[in-house]
Design a protein around this motif. Sequence first.
Motif, PDB file in Angstrom:
ATOM      1  N   MET A  70      26.607  35.750  52.583  1.00  9.05           N
ATOM      2  CA  MET A  70      27.614  33.994  51.593  1.00  9.05           C
ATOM      3  C   MET A  70      27.757  34.909  51.020  1.00  9.05           C
ATOM      4  O   MET A  70      27.108  35.409  49.694  1.00  9.05           O
ATOM      5  CB  MET A  70      26.389  32.777  52.318  1.00  9.05           C
ATOM      6  N   LYS A  71      29.333  34.072  50.445  1.00  7.60           N
ATOM      7  CA  LYS A  71      29.808  34.753  49.184  1.00  7.60           C
ATOM      8  C   LYS A  71      29.965  33.009  48.396  1.00  7.60           C
ATOM      9  O   LYS A  71      30.487  32.366  49.091  1.00  7.60           O
ATOM     10  CB  LYS A  71      30.820  35.271  49.004  1.00  7.60           C
ATOM     11  N   ILE A  72      30.364  32.967  47.013  1.00  6.25           N
ATOM     12  CA  ILE A  72      30.753  31.789  46.705  1.00  6.25           C
ATOM     13  C   ILE A  72      31.728  32.340  45.646  1.00  6.25           C
ATOM     14  O   ILE A  72      31.808  33.474  44.561  1.00  6.25           O
ATOM     15  CB  ILE A  72      29.533  31.089  45.563  1.00  6.25           C
ATOM     16  N   ILE A  73      32.473  31.727  45.905  1.00  5.73           N
ATOM     17  CA  ILE A  73      33.721  31.769  44.826  1.00  5.73           C
ATOM     18  C   ILE A  73      34.167  30.524  43.981  1.00  5.73           C
ATOM     19  O   ILE A  73      33.746  29.399  44.372  1.00  5.73           O
ATOM     20  CB  ILE A  73      35.134  31.907  45.034  1.00  5.73           C
ATOM     21  N   SER A  74      33.929  30.113  42.714  1.00  4.47           N
ATOM     22  CA  SER A  74      33.379  29.818  41.436  1.00  4.47           C
ATOM     23  C   SER A  74      35.813  29.940  40.922  1.00  4.47           C
ATOM     24  O   SER A  74      36.149  30.930  40.140  1.00  4.47           O
ATOM     25  CB  SER A  74      32.428  29.686  40.399  1.00  4.47           C
ATOM     26  N   SER A  75      35.704  28.393  40.515  1.00  5.31           N
ATOM     27  CA  SER A  75      37.208  28.447  39.430  1.00  5.31           C
ATOM     28  C   SER A  75      37.523  27.200  38.825  1.00  5.31           C
ATOM     29  O   SER A  75      36.978  26.609  39.629  1.00  5.31           O
ATOM     30  CB  SER A  75      38.459  27.904  40.957  1.00  5.31           C
ATOM     31  N   PHE A  76      37.688  27.332  37.480  1.00  7.13           N
ATOM     32  CA  PHE A  76      38.265  26.225  36.662  1.00  7.13           C
ATOM     33  C   PHE A  76      38.966  26.459  36.866  1.00  7.13           C
ATOM     34  O   PHE A  76      39.871  26.992  36.646  1.00  7.13           O
ATOM     35  CB  PHE A  76      37.317  26.988  35.435  1.00  7.13           C
ATOM     36  N   CYS A  77      39.189  24.942  36.783  1.00 10.83           N
ATOM     37  CA  CYS A  77      40.507  24.091  36.631  1.00 10.83           C
ATOM     38  C   CYS A  77      41.018  23.679  34.800  1.00 10.83           C
ATOM     39  O   CYS A  77      39.766  22.427  34.805  1.00 10.83           O
ATOM     40  CB  CYS A  77      40.534  22.695  37.582  1.00 10.83           C
ATOM     41  N   ASN A  78      41.761  24.060  34.561  1.00  9.36           N
ATOM     42  CA  ASN A  78      41.930  23.624  32.879  1.00  9.36           C
ATOM     43  C   ASN A  78      42.463  22.922  33.222  1.00  9.36           C
ATOM     44  O   ASN A  78      41.741  21.508  32.332  1.00  9.36           O
ATOM     45  CB  ASN A  78      43.427  25.032  32.499  1.00  9.36           C
ATOM     46  N   ARG A  79      43.599  22.042  34.036  1.00  9.00           N
ATOM     47  CA  ARG A  79      44.003  20.683  33.718  1.00  9.00           C
ATOM     48  C   ARG A  79      42.757  19.310  33.773  1.00  9.00           C
ATOM     49  O   ARG A  79      42.667  18.196  33.417  1.00  9.00           O
ATOM     50  CB  ARG A  79      44.976  19.968  35.353  1.00  9.00           C
ATOM     51  N   SER A  80      42.059  19.394  34.646  1.00  7.46           N
ATOM     52  CA  SER A  80      40.376  18.679  34.673  1.00  7.46           C
ATOM     53  C   SER A  80      39.495  19.084  34.208  1.00  7.46           C
ATOM     54  O   SER A  80      38.173  17.811  34.034  1.00  7.46           O
ATOM     55  CB  SER A  80      40.185  18.732  36.753  1.00  7.46           C
ATOM     56  N   GLY A  81      39.465  19.880  33.586  1.00  7.45           N
ATOM     57  CA  GLY A  81      37.951  20.909  32.859  1.00  7.45           C
ATOM     58  C   GLY A  81      37.062  20.458  33.730  1.00  7.45           C
ATOM     59  O   GLY A  81      35.677  20.590  33.533  1.00  7.45           O
ATOM     60  N   SER A  82      37.818  20.723  35.336  1.00  8.22           N
ATOM     61  CA  SER A  82      35.976  21.137  36.575  1.00  8.22           C
ATOM     62  C   SER A  82      35.752  22.182  37.014  1.00  8.22           C
ATOM     63  O   SER A  82      36.443  22.878  36.883  1.00  8.22           O
ATOM     64  CB  SER A  82      35.979  19.721  37.513  1.00  8.22           C
ATOM     65  N   ASN A  83      34.492  22.171  37.725  1.00  6.54           N
ATOM     66  CA  ASN A  83      34.353  23.163  38.850  1.00  6.54           C
ATOM     67  C   ASN A  83      34.605  22.922  39.953  1.00  6.54           C
ATOM     68  O   ASN A  83      34.262  22.225  40.158  1.00  6.54           O
ATOM     69  CB  ASN A  83      33.345  24.120  38.304  1.00  6.54           C
ATOM     70  N   TYR A 126      34.069  25.610  43.736  1.00  4.72           N
ATOM     71  CA  TYR A 126      33.454  26.465  44.449  1.00  4.72           C
ATOM     72  C   TYR A 126      33.990  26.601  45.822  1.00  4.72           C
ATOM     73  O   TYR A 126      34.359  26.064  46.742  1.00  4.72           O
ATOM     74  CB  TYR A 126      31.809  25.911  44.768  1.00  4.72           C
ATOM     75  N   ILE A 127      34.362  27.868  46.716  1.00  5.17           N
ATOM     76  CA  ILE A 127      34.336  27.759  47.705  1.00  5.17           C
ATOM     77  C   ILE A 127      32.707  28.866  48.329  1.00  5.17           C
ATOM     78  O   ILE A 127      33.076  30.026  47.687  1.00  5.17           O
ATOM     79  CB  ILE A 127      36.077  28.961  48.097  1.00  5.17           C
ATOM     80  N   CYS A 128      32.471  28.357  49.297  1.00  3.64           N
ATOM     81  CA  CYS A 128      31.536  28.867  49.549  1.00  3.64           C
ATOM     82  C   CYS A 128      32.049  29.306  51.445  1.00  3.64           C
ATOM     83  O   CYS A 128      32.047  28.491  52.276  1.00  3.64           O
ATOM     84  CB  CYS A 128      29.753  28.233  49.478  1.00  3.64           C
ATOM     85  N   GLY A 129      31.758  30.681  51.655  1.00  2.00           N
ATOM     86  CA  GLY A 129      31.646  31.416  52.604  1.00  2.00           C
ATOM     87  C   GLY A 129      31.044  32.159  53.128  1.00  2.00           C
ATOM     88  O   GLY A 129      29.981  32.887  52.229  1.00  2.00           O
ATOM     89  N   PRO A 130      31.508  33.107  54.629  1.00  2.00           N
ATOM     90  CA  PRO A 130      30.182  34.227  54.850  1.00  2.00           C
ATOM     91  C   PRO A 130      31.023  35.456  54.527  1.00  2.00           C
ATOM     92  O   PRO A 130      31.972  35.793  53.877  1.00  2.00           O
ATOM     93  CB  PRO A 130      30.102  34.306  56.416  1.00  2.00           C
ATOM     94  N   ASP A 131      30.288  36.336  53.842  1.00  2.00           N
ATOM     95  CA  ASP A 131      30.234  37.209  53.682  1.00  2.00           C
ATOM     96  C   ASP A 131      31.586  38.111  54.240  1.00  2.00           C
ATOM     97  O   ASP A 131      32.767  38.753  53.689  1.00  2.00           O
ATOM     98  CB  ASP A 131      29.380  38.751  53.185  1.00  2.00           C
ATOM     99  N   LYS A 132      32.002  37.551  55.350  1.00  2.00           N
ATOM    100  CA  LYS A 132      32.742  38.765  56.667  1.00  2.00           C
ATOM    101  C   LYS A 132      34.603  38.354  56.354  1.00  2.00           C
ATOM    102  O   LYS A 132      34.637  38.259  57.677  1.00  2.00           O
ATOM    103  CB  LYS A 132      32.496  39.562  57.218  1.00  2.00           C
TER     104      LYS A 132
END
Lengths: 173, 194
Positions: free
Chosen positions: B1-14, B16-22
């Motif tokens: 499992m991998k998690i990609i985190s992304s910060f949004c400047n406009r909303s000031g919020s985080n 996350y995208i969570c998906g399998p390794d492959k």
Amino acid sequence: MFETALPGARGSDATELLRELVRTEDRLYRLVAERRVLTDLDLSEFATMWVSFASTRFVRCSFAKAHLENTFFDFTSFEECEFGESACFNVSFAGARFERCSFRGATMDQCNFNGIEAKECDFSDASLRRSRFINARLQTTRFINCDLHDAIFRYSLRNEVTFKHSNVEEAFL
Amino acid sequence: MKIISSFCNRSGSNMYICGPDKGGPAAIIDPAPCTESVVRSLAAHHYDIAAVLVTSPSAALEHSIRTISRIYPVRVFAGCDRIGEIECVDASGQSNIDVGDLSFSVIPVRPHSRFSIMYGIEEVFFTGLIIHAGTIGDTANEYAEELLVSLVKRTLGEHGEGSVLLPGVGPTTTLRAELNVNPYFRRQDGRARY
């Protein structure tokens, strides 16, 4: 969870081993070096993501120009460590202890410094946007010319702490 | 499992995208407006967004969810059956949500609001605005606040203090950190809040 052992060694061998351990990005959250003492490591330009060094003790280690993201240093101890010009985002230092550490010019946005103890540390010229220092104990620590936009210092105890020339817009000091 | 985190400047919020390794079906948690880097990241990981998980429904999410649903055939899970004009699957009665090979546990957090849900996978919990580093989200009163802290301790405590909490705002944290430095958790332990 993947767990690995890192000998509490010092110097270049340990540095290379540590770099190797965190290089692979095939796991979400790896425990590296928990409860170890790491001394005199040159971790400059080190890049980590989703790695935990919880409860480790770093002595005279350099993280200068390191790139750390989603990395966990909870309840870790840093003595005479250098974070100058490092780029950290979403790094958790909760409950950590910093003594005579330098963060000059570092970018440490949205980092978790809650409950830290900092003594004789220098955050001058650092960017600490949206970082949190809730319940922190800060002593003889400088935040000169910092970007503290939206930073939170709620419930923190401060002794000889200066925020001169810092941007404190929307900050809770 | 991998998690990609992304910060949004406009909303000031985080977000996350969570998906399998492959690559394959993935979930997006509390979507913020899609940026070019997020789109690029999805392509690089070969992810197809199959589910949107919402921790606390709000009108601010409507636009992002609509954008995602025009690109991917997603199911939206939340603690209610509708966010604005978007139909949702009310997840509050479910114990798990399966997205491809991933299985998310569902933890309704009624002391925060009757629509609030935390989602967990392995030792990682998406806490939205319910808990964030050093504090907790707004509650209706002090009684609800106490209930919220108790619920978090009881449900997340089962997974160990090393559990990672990924909030909707502010930095990442761990359960261990919150139990030891968050004033709300310390107060319930009989320790001083200040």
